[in-house]
Motif scaffolding. Structure first.
Motif, PDB file in Angstrom:
ATOM      1  N   LEU A  42      28.511  61.127  10.547  1.00 45.63           N
ATOM      2  CA  LEU A  42      29.089  62.336   9.964  1.00 45.63           C
ATOM      3  C   LEU A  42      28.086  63.485   9.915  1.00 45.63           C
ATOM      4  O   LEU A  42      28.374  64.538   9.353  1.00 45.63           O
ATOM      5  CB  LEU A  42      29.601  62.036   8.550  1.00 45.63           C
ATOM      6  CG  LEU A  42      30.692  60.977   8.446  1.00 45.63           C
ATOM      7  CD1 LEU A  42      31.067  60.737   6.993  1.00 45.63           C
ATOM      8  CD2 LEU A  42      31.908  61.373   9.261  1.00 45.63           C
ATOM      9  N   ARG A 112      36.689  67.909   2.889  1.00 48.05           N
ATOM     10  CA  ARG A 112      37.145  66.953   3.922  1.00 48.05           C
ATOM     11  C   ARG A 112      36.010  66.012   4.322  1.00 48.05           C
ATOM     12  O   ARG A 112      36.214  64.795   4.453  1.00 48.05           O
ATOM     13  CB  ARG A 112      37.676  67.698   5.146  1.00 48.05           C
ATOM     14  CG  ARG A 112      39.053  68.291   4.952  1.00 48.05           C
ATOM     15  CD  ARG A 112      39.665  68.781   6.264  1.00 48.05           C
ATOM     16  NE  ARG A 112      38.864  69.805   6.927  1.00 48.05           N
ATOM     17  CZ  ARG A 112      38.942  71.112   6.669  1.00 48.05           C
ATOM     18  NH1 ARG A 112      39.780  71.568   5.774  1.00 48.05           N
ATOM     19  NH2 ARG A 112      38.177  71.956   7.342  1.00 48.05           N
ATOM     20  N   LEU A 113      34.809  66.565   4.527  1.00 51.90           N
ATOM     21  CA  LEU A 113      33.676  65.731   4.925  1.00 51.90           C
ATOM     22  C   LEU A 113      33.317  64.742   3.824  1.00 51.90           C
ATOM     23  O   LEU A 113      33.043  63.565   4.096  1.00 51.90           O
ATOM     24  CB  LEU A 113      32.462  66.602   5.271  1.00 51.90           C
ATOM     25  CG  LEU A 113      31.236  65.855   5.785  1.00 51.90           C
ATOM     26  CD1 LEU A 113      31.556  65.081   7.066  1.00 51.90           C
ATOM     27  CD2 LEU A 113      30.093  66.818   6.013  1.00 51.90           C
ATOM     28  N   GLN A 116      35.643  61.894   3.907  1.00 53.11           N
ATOM     29  CA  GLN A 116      35.317  60.969   5.001  1.00 53.11           C
ATOM     30  C   GLN A 116      34.107  60.109   4.649  1.00 53.11           C
ATOM     31  O   GLN A 116      34.039  58.934   5.008  1.00 53.11           O
ATOM     32  CB  GLN A 116      34.990  61.741   6.274  1.00 53.11           C
ATOM     33  CG  GLN A 116      36.149  62.349   6.986  1.00 53.11           C
ATOM     34  CD  GLN A 116      35.651  63.059   8.239  1.00 53.11           C
ATOM     35  OE1 GLN A 116      35.091  64.162   8.154  1.00 53.11           O
ATOM     36  NE2 GLN A 116      35.827  62.436   9.380  1.00 53.11           N
ATOM     37  N   ALA A 117      33.138  60.707   3.980  1.00 51.89           N
ATOM     38  CA  ALA A 117      31.881  60.017   3.686  1.00 51.89           C
ATOM     39  C   ALA A 117      32.029  58.997   2.562  1.00 51.89           C
ATOM     40  O   ALA A 117      31.351  57.960   2.573  1.00 51.89           O
ATOM     41  CB  ALA A 117      30.798  61.033   3.320  1.00 51.89           C
TER      42      ALA A 117
END
Length: 148
Positions: A42, A112-113, A116-117
């Motif tokens: 990421l 959003r990141l 995801q993380a």
């Protein structure tokens, strides 16, 4: 001039075996490497993940509050924020109530990141905790909080 006496090697071994700072540094570096590897796809480091997570709040925190939470000075925090700001993950704005103060917030891309993380962090954290007996990790967390 008298020759200074060197510390005996046994002193080195004593420090190696007893120094809380050394053991904390080693553990922290090892954990950082593990999380850096997991978050690398990421394009995040463990420090960036922690920083982004510290901004995931209902109201934007001040730089002072985030620096305190992460045990950073404001200069270091400013440097850590710059790459996240360039990636449009974080916004830094003047505090309308105190123009000298800055408020930090996640952008939609930052949210959003972080979303995801988080599962990667969660899976890795579970794997790290697995070898510990029940309650040991909670005791460790309490002891680390006491030292911080």
């Amino acid at each position: 001039m008298a020759r200074e006496k060197n510390l005996p090697f046994e002193t080195t071994l004593l420090v190696r075996d007893c120094c809380l700072c050394l053991h904390m540094q080693r553990a922290a570096r090892n954990l950082a490497r593990i999380f850096d590897e997991v978050l690398r796809p990421l394009d995040l480091t463990n420090g960036q993940f922690s920083l982004l997570m510290s901004l995931n709040r209902p109201e934007p925190p001040t730089m002072k509050d985030v620096a305190s939470l992460l045990a950073m000075d404001r200069t270091t925090l400013t440097a850590a924020l710059k790459p996240l700001e360039r990636r449009d993950l974080v916004v830094i704005e003047p505090d309308p109530e105190d123009k000298r103060s800055r408020l930090l917030s996640l952008t939609p891309a930052g949210h959003r990141l972080l979303a995801q993380a988080f599962p990667l962090w969660q899976q890795t954290h579970e794997a790290i905790e697995k070898p510990f007996a029940p309650g040991e990790v909670d005791t460790l967390r309490a002891q680390l909080r006491a030292l911080s």
